[in-house]
Enzyme design. Sequence first.
Site, PDB file in Angstrom:
ATOM      1  N   GLY A  75      -3.663   4.597   2.785  1.00  0.00           N
ATOM      2  CA  GLY A  75      -3.766   3.227   3.257  1.00  0.00           C
ATOM      3  C   GLY A  75      -2.436   2.501   3.248  1.00  0.00           C
ATOM      4  O   GLY A  75      -1.630   2.658   2.325  1.00  0.00           O
ATOM      5  N   GLY A 122       0.827  -1.204   0.000  1.00  0.00           N
ATOM      6  CA  GLY A 122       0.000   0.000   0.000  1.00  0.00           C
ATOM      7  C   GLY A 122       0.856   1.246   0.000  1.00  0.00           C
ATOM      8  O   GLY A 122       1.580   1.519  -0.942  1.00  0.00           O
ATOM      9  N   GLN A 123       0.740   2.031   1.070  1.00  0.00           N
ATOM     10  CA  GLN A 123       1.437   3.311   1.201  1.00  0.00           C
ATOM     11  C   GLN A 123       1.047   4.264   0.086  1.00  0.00           C
ATOM     12  O   GLN A 123       1.897   4.843  -0.587  1.00  0.00           O
ATOM     13  CB  GLN A 123       2.957   3.113   1.238  1.00  0.00           C
ATOM     14  CG  GLN A 123       3.426   2.229   2.375  1.00  0.00           C
ATOM     15  CD  GLN A 123       4.923   2.155   2.484  1.00  0.00           C
ATOM     16  OE1 GLN A 123       5.561   3.119   2.925  1.00  0.00           O
ATOM     17  NE2 GLN A 123       5.515   1.043   2.080  1.00  0.00           N
ATOM     18  N   HIS A 124      -0.258   4.415  -0.131  1.00  0.00           N
ATOM     19  CA  HIS A 124      -0.751   5.364  -1.116  1.00  0.00           C
ATOM     20  C   HIS A 124      -2.216   5.664  -0.836  1.00  0.00           C
ATOM     21  O   HIS A 124      -2.857   5.020   0.001  1.00  0.00           O
ATOM     22  CB  HIS A 124      -0.578   4.825  -2.548  1.00  0.00           C
ATOM     23  CG  HIS A 124      -1.297   3.537  -2.815  1.00  0.00           C
ATOM     24  ND1 HIS A 124      -0.646   2.340  -2.928  1.00  0.00           N
ATOM     25  CD2 HIS A 124      -2.610   3.272  -2.988  1.00  0.00           C
ATOM     26  CE1 HIS A 124      -1.512   1.381  -3.155  1.00  0.00           C
ATOM     27  NE2 HIS A 124      -2.732   1.918  -3.196  1.00  0.00           N
ATOM     28  N   ALA A 125      -2.730   6.641  -1.543  1.00  0.00           N
ATOM     29  CA  ALA A 125      -4.157   6.962  -1.536  1.00  0.00           C
ATOM     30  C   ALA A 125      -4.646   6.965  -2.982  1.00  0.00           C
ATOM     31  O   ALA A 125      -3.846   6.972  -3.920  1.00  0.00           O
ATOM     32  CB  ALA A 125      -4.400   8.320  -0.881  1.00  0.00           C
TER      33      ALA A 125
END
Length: 314
Positions: free
Chosen positions: A271, A223-226
Amino acid sequence: MSVFVHPQGLCESETIGDGTRIWAFAHVLPGARIGRDCNICDHVFIENDVVVGDRVTIKCGVQLWDGVRLEDDVFVGPNVTFTNDPFPRSKIYPERFAQTVVARGASIGANATILPGVRIGANAMVGAGAVVTRDVPANAVIVGNPATIVNYANAVHDTPATFNTTQQVGVRECSVPGVTVHTFPLVGDMRGKLTVGEFTDQVPFVPKRFFMVFDVPGRNVRGQHAHKVCHQFLICTHGSCSVMVDDGTRREEIRLDSPNLAVYMPPMIWGVQYKYSPDAVLLVFASDPYDANDYVRDYDEFLALLAKDPPARP
């Protein structure tokens, strides 16, 4: 306001902000740039190509080598070791030293070692003695050698006392507005178990895409993104993992450890998925086909977009 330099301190730089204090046996070279209201403690050495922001605290026994950048409000604990050359040799110097960045508000615990060229994200916390070998996401709490993510700063955590997966079938609001946690019926007998949900009655959109994440090494983070537009619905169909949701102000960690549990994430929620068990299988339903332009992968860009156009949350 003025700069204080202890009589036993040596400050050769003229680029020092008002209110900064440089204590005994510290040595600041001429090219260094240091901001306002910093506290440079005893036995700190700061080389030439170093930039330190405002309100930074650098405790005793720290050396900041060429290429180190500390943004505003950073805390560096005693005897933290920065490095700037991945392959050091005596009297052999690289054309350019690697740049290491510690972003605003981050804290580094005593005796941690920071390898060259990494970025420690905003508000992250590095545990004492950790060895940082890779970039650290914003807000992450990391420990160990090599350092791994064990938590996120200021995150609320689900506990059985607040959420019982076997008794409270339905939907609950998360502490992060717009995010919901869903518990579906779980029916079992001697033939096995079954759980069921319906689009769009229980899942708030009709998916146009799905993907599955599995065989994730336990220390890795996904993840580590929107997303700007896309909605997502996450179910850990086997094993377990944790989902961190973040609206730029609040964050909560939700543990998915049963196939009748799910998390709904609307657009413009940051997230992260981590703490995967070795057998974890994460199923994600998405409201839209894949579009690389829909991803926001930089946390500072995410915060800037929220400030510019805050999303409406229920």
